[in-house]
Design a protein around this motif. Structure first.
Motif, mmCIF file in Angstrom:
data_model
loop_
_atom_site.group_PDB
_atom_site.id
_atom_site.type_symbol
_atom_site.label_atom_id
_atom_site.label_comp_id
_atom_site.label_asym_id
_atom_site.label_seq_id
_atom_site.Cartn_x
_atom_site.Cartn_y
_atom_site.Cartn_z
ATOM 1 N N SER A 49 -7.979 2.406 10.062
ATOM 2 C CA SER A 49 -8.008 1.999 8.653
ATOM 3 C C SER A 49 -9.035 0.904 8.422
ATOM 4 O O SER A 49 -9.363 0.132 9.318
ATOM 5 N N VAL A 50 -9.520 0.847 7.182
ATOM 6 C CA VAL A 50 -10.417 -0.217 6.740
ATOM 7 C C VAL A 50 -9.656 -1.061 5.726
ATOM 8 O O VAL A 50 -9.126 -0.534 4.739
ATOM 9 N N LYS A 51 -9.581 -2.356 5.987
ATOM 10 C CA LYS A 51 -8.863 -3.267 5.108
ATOM 11 C C LYS A 51 -9.841 -4.227 4.438
ATOM 12 O O LYS A 51 -10.824 -4.654 5.041
ATOM 13 N N CYS A 52 -9.530 -4.547 3.190
ATOM 14 C CA CYS A 52 -10.369 -5.444 2.391
ATOM 15 C C CYS A 52 -9.526 -6.628 1.930
ATOM 16 O O CYS A 52 -8.439 -6.438 1.385
ATOM 17 N N THR A 53 -10.028 -7.840 2.143
ATOM 18 C CA THR A 53 -9.318 -9.052 1.745
ATOM 19 C C THR A 53 -10.127 -9.799 0.699
ATOM 20 O O THR A 53 -11.287 -10.147 0.918
ATOM 21 N N VAL A 54 -9.500 -10.017 -0.458
ATOM 22 C CA VAL A 54 -10.090 -10.808 -1.538
ATOM 23 C C VAL A 54 -9.125 -11.933 -1.854
ATOM 24 O O VAL A 54 -7.998 -11.687 -2.289
ATOM 25 N N GLY A 55 -9.548 -13.168 -1.611
ATOM 26 C CA GLY A 55 -8.635 -14.297 -1.774
ATOM 27 C C GLY A 55 -7.511 -14.194 -0.760
ATOM 28 O O GLY A 55 -7.744 -14.133 0.445
ATOM 29 N N SER A 56 -6.281 -14.141 -1.229
ATOM 30 C CA SER A 56 -5.133 -14.030 -0.332
ATOM 31 C C SER A 56 -4.539 -12.617 -0.332
ATOM 32 O O SER A 56 -3.478 -12.399 0.235
#
Length: 305
Positions: A49-56
């Motif tokens: 999987s590819v995960k994306c984190t924006v802020g928290s």
């Protein structure tokens, strides 16, 4: 300004960060699993999987599978700010797309009050037309006077005609006086700045605020109302409902809010036009919001906590 190519490789068992500059939107359009030797073994059928984190907030963007789905098309739009991607523990993953500048459009809009004045002036003119000939309005009265004064000489008739000619235009001039203040006022125009984002989101400020400006990570307290394109209101806490609070950019609301309320100042009001992919998409919300619905919101920012 033109769009720029975006490319980023997530290393095995690692992370890759990218900062979207202000005034731009990042569109990630593709993810590719770069297969290679895995601890001396050939690729199998594992999922990565590819995960994306924006802020928290962290979200799964896509899932890639060895030999079966090594490539995935994406439609991921990300606003200005720092973004961190995490991929496979075994292989590198390549992300590609474009960095697109936000286009703004300015156009002139007639003030509603001026438009109303124009309509009033037209109505006054229409009322004047039937009596545009001031003499015709009083022909019947003249006949009565003539019948009563048939014995008077021609000189007296001429004097009465001259007096009537002076008196008869007065009703017409009174109407003109009512219309003149309206017709003399030129339409006042104001410039309205509309922001159009590449992902289809549009917004404009209908009232400028004077306080702090909202940014990702802030907790906002707002009043709002939401409508469908046909004008049906599906949700509202205006004008005196309990304010709604949420953290901007944390995924607690639809993506159109997370992206479209950045930069709104306290005390300001903003109109949003949210396309389906940034709203409730193909699923909709029960019988209230149909699938693939474009949403119209008016949002008033009360305070930033």
């Amino acid at each position: 300004a033109t769009m720029e190519f975006f490319g980023l490789t997530i290393p095995p068992n690692g992370k890759a960060a990218f900062t979207v500059p202000e005034g731009s939107v990042l569109n990630v359009s593709n993810a590719t699993l770069l297969l290679g030797p895995k601890k001396g073994k050939e690729p199998g059928t594992g999922q990565h999987s590819v995960k994306c984190t924006v802020g928290s907030t962290t979200s799964v963007v896509c899932a890639l599978r060895e030999k079966f789905a090594e490539n995935a098309p994406l439609a991921l739009s990300l606003a200005a700010g720092k973004i961190t991607f995490k991929g496979s523990p075994c292989y590198s993953i390549s992300l590609t797309g474009h960095l697109i500048p936000i286009q703004t459009t300015e156009f002139e809009m007639e003030d509603d009050t001026a438009a109303a004045n124009d309509v009033s002036a037209d109505e006054v003119e229409e009322e004047e037309n039937p009596t545009s000939n001031g003499m015709e309005a009083y022909d019947d009265d003249d006949d009565d006077d003539d019948d009563e004064e048939e014995d008077e000489d021609d000189d007296d008739d001429e004097e009465e005609d001259e007096e009537e000619e002076e008196e008869k235009p007065q009703p017409k001039s009174n109407k003109r006086k009512a219309a003149e203040p309206v017709s003399e006022q030129p339409p006042t125009k104001k410039k309205v700045r509309i922001v159009k984002m590449p992902n289809g989101l549009k917004y404009r400020d209908i009232k400028e605020g004077s306080g702090r400006k909202a940014k990702k990570g802030n907790t906002l307290s707002v009043r709002y109302r939401g409508l469908l394109k046909n004008g049906i209101e599906f949700d509202s806490n205006m004008p005196k409902g309990r304010p709604f609070s949420f953290r901007l950019g944390a995924g607690e609301v639809v993506a159109g809010w997370d992206q479209g309320l950045v930069g709104l100042a306290v005390g300001g009001r903003r109109e949003l036009v949210i396309p389906p992919k940034l709203g409730y998409g193909q699923s909709g919300v029960g019988s209230t919001i149909p699938p693939n619905a474009t949403l119209l919101f008016e949002v008033q920012l009360l305070k930033i906590k």
